[in-house]
Design a protein around this motif. Structure first.
Motif, PDB file in Angstrom:
ATOM      1  N   THR A 161      32.161  35.449  -4.095  1.00  0.00           N
ATOM      2  CA  THR A 161      31.372  36.673  -4.154  1.00  0.00           C
ATOM      3  C   THR A 161      31.863  37.624  -3.065  1.00  0.00           C
ATOM      4  O   THR A 161      32.392  37.198  -2.036  1.00  0.00           O
ATOM      5  CB  THR A 161      29.867  36.369  -3.971  1.00  0.00           C
ATOM      6  N   ASP A 167      19.013  28.007  -1.312  1.00  0.00           N
ATOM      7  CA  ASP A 167      19.044  29.174  -2.214  1.00  0.00           C
ATOM      8  C   ASP A 167      20.066  28.967  -3.333  1.00  0.00           C
ATOM      9  O   ASP A 167      20.802  29.880  -3.698  1.00  0.00           O
ATOM     10  CB  ASP A 167      19.400  30.458  -1.455  1.00  0.00           C
ATOM     11  N   SER A 202      27.084  32.237  -3.760  1.00  0.00           N
ATOM     12  CA  SER A 202      26.971  33.255  -4.801  1.00  0.00           C
ATOM     13  C   SER A 202      26.388  34.557  -4.246  1.00  0.00           C
ATOM     14  O   SER A 202      26.086  35.465  -4.992  1.00  0.00           O
ATOM     15  CB  SER A 202      26.092  32.729  -5.939  1.00  0.00           C
ATOM     16  N   LYS A 203      26.163  34.594  -2.935  1.00  0.00           N
ATOM     17  CA  LYS A 203      25.689  35.836  -2.315  1.00  0.00           C
ATOM     18  C   LYS A 203      26.404  35.993  -0.972  1.00  0.00           C
ATOM     19  O   LYS A 203      26.908  35.006  -0.415  1.00  0.00           O
ATOM     20  CB  LYS A 203      24.186  35.779  -2.136  1.00  0.00           C
TER      21      LYS A 203
END
Lengths: 328, 546
Positions: free
Chosen positions: A45, A13, A28-29
């Motif tokens: 993040t 991802d 990033s998540k």
């Protein structure tokens, strides 16, 4: 050759992921477990259950986002184990606390370079040479047109830029964390002896650096209502986000500059809208990346961050290095 | 001035945006350097020299050969940088550091009058060696200027006007005079610089100065309430607005941009010199189709503008005409304060006198503008719509009682421009820009539908804002189908409104049509590609117009 799924670390991802340890690198998540290479916001993040980083990175992160995160810290070089994988942080020379991360599993070594630079920077630990079998390197400036000057030369240029226009207020835009402190450290060693102001976001980071034992020149926190005359001939450090919009109306008779590696190219300099550009970067230049590929002794290299097409082709053609592609 | 100093000057000028500061920097440099080097600096800064000693490609090949760099890598870098001289400069960095920089103090004069011209006398092998040697012995800071001069691409954000202003301020002499002195074959020498900064002005210099131009405003609705008889109507030509001055026997041609262009149009100067009267005329210079008595495209005029001392064959190939709108001064008498309708009477009177009196016919290069006489405002609109037929941009409407003041004065002169033609087209290709737009995809090709196929019909570079350019650049990178060198073919998805001035049949294009001055006027994010226009729409547009 193994399939992409079989690599110890792969892309998932759009992020670096180690399935065996179920751990992500600079995701990033939100995820369960995240290794953080350094405290810049494009590497962090909110919402992860657990963060792991160096002590310095943890402190800087908490300064920036508050105490409300669960973060485990390790010293540089200290090995810890997750699911049988040995993991350790090593200085990457990018900013204070920044690290490369090494994974060792079944005698196979993996190294994630993180953001790194080889140039001297008194505000953080020097890049450490780490040997590896697999290297995952950043490639922000992966073209031979990028070659950095020594930072003291740039600092002298900045000093001259300010002192040549004593009637003006000099606004220097730079990233709040890392770049600003490095510039302050360098500028304090030049002939410029005028006042230096900094925006609150930079001022806060200066204080964090000082708390962590880094010697940073004192600056005055900038107030909007400063008298114009007082600012004449002085230097003001501001984050780039303030370069567009109405903030600049607080000042009169200004000259502006941006400190970034991209400023080495005239077209980018002209397009940036700043009067002047100073090419100073906390990332490795072309030679820097090549050197790390060489001294790490990696047989296999991956690149992420930036356009790596040219670098990949060059290494394969000229240096016979196996450069692999991540499956997205 | 050493090359080093000049490199610094270039760096300073390049990083200053304010005109006043640029002038200050220039003044300082002129004051602190030798006349001979100053004259070279002016020569370079005003773009008088763009002689190419070596092509950018040659330089890149040479670099690739000497330093064993793959050609493709240099080309990739070029896409990011957009300038061969700069690419080589950046690549040369740290490569020549160990060598003795014995040329650190080479003067601009020596480099330009000896070192570089000497290159052209060498054979290829010697030349390559010498360039390598120069790279290695010139300090790094000077590489950019050196490479730019070599490749004839030295340009900096300094106009001839700015140099004029700086010299004018330096010696406190009117700009018009300096402009006059800077005209023509400015040969770098001690004398040419001394002449430029001479504080004494001779009479002839004073005589050549133009009046400030009076400019037209965009049409305002309120004028339609006035009587049509209050106005004079002229075609709005798309040429170079100019004042043609003859005083004490000397002719000078001044553009609105304060440029003296006598040398580009010697045939006009020669013909006008035959007239015995002295005068100042306001008018337009055009390349003229004498058979049909209409102007040729502006693109033909461009072939004349930048060419000094054009050959006879150029003069015949691109025949020019000066169309006078107005008479501002006659035999030393300034008549700008009298009404336009009376100035027009004077203009017509003198023109017919000159036609008879001059030995050679002057009407093959000079005429006065025809007036148009609409009966009412709707009639004026009809004239405006017809302006494409005679290659004009619309109408100029002038109050008959107006005096010739200066600038864009409100409420006396208007321009009534014809609307551009427009089609909605699909973006299909993008190419990297060069120069300031390097590293961004800024050159676009657009297509129209033909049955179910998209056919390229125009390319456009201008019209988007910088923010839109960046946004589109991002989109382009994500939606590339194929790369061919610097060109990318794109997923057909984005629709743009393209405006242009003229549409005609063209066998050279696959679409069968060619348009003039295509530009982007709107990013139609509201439209899907099926809403874009077809080639048929374009043909209809063409029929409607002709």
């Amino acid at each position: 050759m193994r399939t992409k799924q079989e690599y110890l670390i792969r892309y998932k991802d759009g992020n670096l992921y180690c399935e065996l340890a179920d751990i992500w690198i600079d995701p990033s998540k939100p995820v369960k477990k995240a290794l953080i290479t350094h405290a810049h916001f494009d590497h962090f993040t909110f919402g992860c259950e657990e963060y792991i980083s160096t002590k310095e990175t943890a402190i800087l992160l908490k300064e920036r986002v508050g105490d409300n995160i669960k973060i485990k810290t390790f010293e540089y070089g200290e090995e810890f184990k997750i699911n049988g994988i040995n993991i350790s942080f090593h200085p990457s020379g990018h900013i204070l606390g920044s690290s490369q991360i090494r994974f060792i599993f079944a005698e196979e070594k993996w190294l994630i370079s993180g953001d790194f630079k080889l140039q001297n920077d008194e505000t953080c630990k020097q890049y450490e040479i780490v040997k590896t079998d697999y290297l995952i390197s950043e490639c922000t400036f992966g073209l031979p047109i990028f070659k950095w000057d020594e930072s003291n030369k740039i600092a002298n240029d900045i000093s001259k830029w300010i002192t040549n226009s004593p009637e003006k207020t000099s606004l220097l835009f730079c990233y709040s964390l890392g770049k600003a402190q490095r510039l302050l450290n360098e500028i304090s060693q030049t002939n410029f002896k005028g006042n230096i102001y900094s925006h609150s976001s930079i001022h806060k980071m200066n204080n964090s650096y000082k708390k962590l034992g880094i010697d940073i020149q004192d600056t005055i926190k900038i107030e909007n209502k400063k008298k114009i005359d007082e600012l004449k001939g002085s230097l003001i450090l501001l984050p780039p986000s303030l370069s567009k919009g109405s903030y600049l109306k607080n000042f009169k008779n200004i000259q502006t500059a941006f400190a970034s590696g991209w400023m080495s190219i005239r077209a980018l300099r002209k397009r940036s809208g700043y009067d002047k550009g100073f090419a100073i970067s906390d990332h490795a230049d072309w030679d820097g990346i090549l050197k790390v590929v060489k001294i790490s002794e990696a047989k296999n290299v991956f690149f992420h961050h930036g356009d790596s097409e040219a670098l990949r082709k060059y290494l394969v053609e000229k240096k016979s290095i196996n450069v692999l592609l991540f499956g997205k | 001035m050493s090359l080093k100093k000049f490199s610094e000057l270039f760096g300073d000028l390049d990083s200053i945006n304010s005109t006043n500061n640029k002038i200050e920097v220039l003044k300082r440099y002129f004051l602190s350097n030798e006349p001979i080097d100053n004259s070279w600096a002016i020569y370079l800064l005003t773009g008088k020299s763009n002689k190419r000693f070596i092509s950018g490609r040659y330089l890149k090949n040479l670099f690739s050969q000497i330093y064993e760099y793959p050609q493709w890598l240099i080309d990739t870098c070029y896409l990011k940088v957009g300038d061969s001289a700069e690419v080589i400069t950046l690549l040369l960095k740290n490569k020549t550091i160990s060598r003795d920089k014995k040329l650190s103090n080479i003067s601009l004069n020596e480099l330009l009058s000896e070192t570089i011209p000497a290159l052209s006398k060498l054979n290829e092998e010697e030349k390559n060696l010498e360039i390598k040697n120069l790279w290695e012995t010139l300090p790094e800071d000077n590489h950019l200027i050196f490479n730019k001069i070599l490749t004839g691409t030295f340009r900096v954000g300094v106009s001839i006007g700015l140099i004029t202003k700086s010299i004018s301020k330096l010696i406190n002499v009117d700009e018009g005079i300096i402009s006059h002195r800077l005209m023509g074959n400015f040969e770098p020498s001690i004398n040419s610089y001394k002449f430029l900064v001479n504080k004494n002005i001779n009479l002839q210099e004073l005589n050549s100065k133009p009046f400030p131009f009076l400019l037209a405003n965009t049409i305002e609705d309120k004028i339609f309430k006035d009587s049509i008889n209050d106005f004079q109507f002229e075609w709005k030509y798309d040429g170079i607005r100019m004042q043609l001055i003859k005083r004490s026997g000397n002719v000078s041609l001044w553009t609105r941009g304060q440029e003296l262009v006598n040398e580009s149009f010697p045939e006009l100067v020669e013909k006008m010199s035959q007239i015995t009267d002295d005068f100042v005329l306001d008018g337009e210079l055009l390349v003229w189709n004498f058979k049909e008595q209409i102007a040729f495209d502006f693109s033909l005029l461009q072939k004349r503008i930048n060419r000094k001392s054009p050959t006879k064959s150029i003069q015949i190939k691109y025949p020019i005409i000066f169309i006078a709108y107005d008479l501002l001064e006659i035999n030393g008498r300034d008549i700008r304060e009298i009404k336009l309708e009376n100035r027009r009477i004077e203009l017509e009177k003198y023109f017919s006198k000159w036609q008879i009196k001059t030995e050679n016919n002057i009407s093959d290069i000079f005429k006065i503008c025809d007036l148009i006489f609409p009966k009412n405002w709707p009639d004026a609109l009809t004239f405006k719509e017809k302006s494409r037929e005679n290659n004009t941009e619309g109408l100029i409407i002038k109050k008959k009682t107006s005096i010739y003041s200066s600038g864009r004065k409100k409420g006396i002169w208007w321009k009534y421009k014809v609307d551009p033609m427009q089609l909605d087209a699909v973006l299909i290709y993008a190419k990297g820009g060069s120069g300031r737009r390097a590293g961004l995809y800024t050159d676009y090709s657009f297509a129209l539908w033909k049955d179910k196929e998209l056919i390229k019909f125009a390319s456009a570079y201008s019209g988007l804002t910088n923010i839109e350019i960046k946004e589109l650049d991002k989109w382009i990178r994500k939606n590339t189908i194929e790369k061919f060198g610097p060109v990318r073919s794109l997923k057909p998805e984005m629709v743009f409104e393209i405006s242009f001035e003229k549409i005609q049949i063209s066998k050279r294009h696959k679409s069968g049509i060619a348009v003039r001055f295509p530009r982007i006027t709107k990013w139609r994010k509201d439209k899907k590609i099926n809403d874009a226009d077809s080639l048929e729409n374009a043909y209809e547009l063409m029929k409607k117009i002709s």
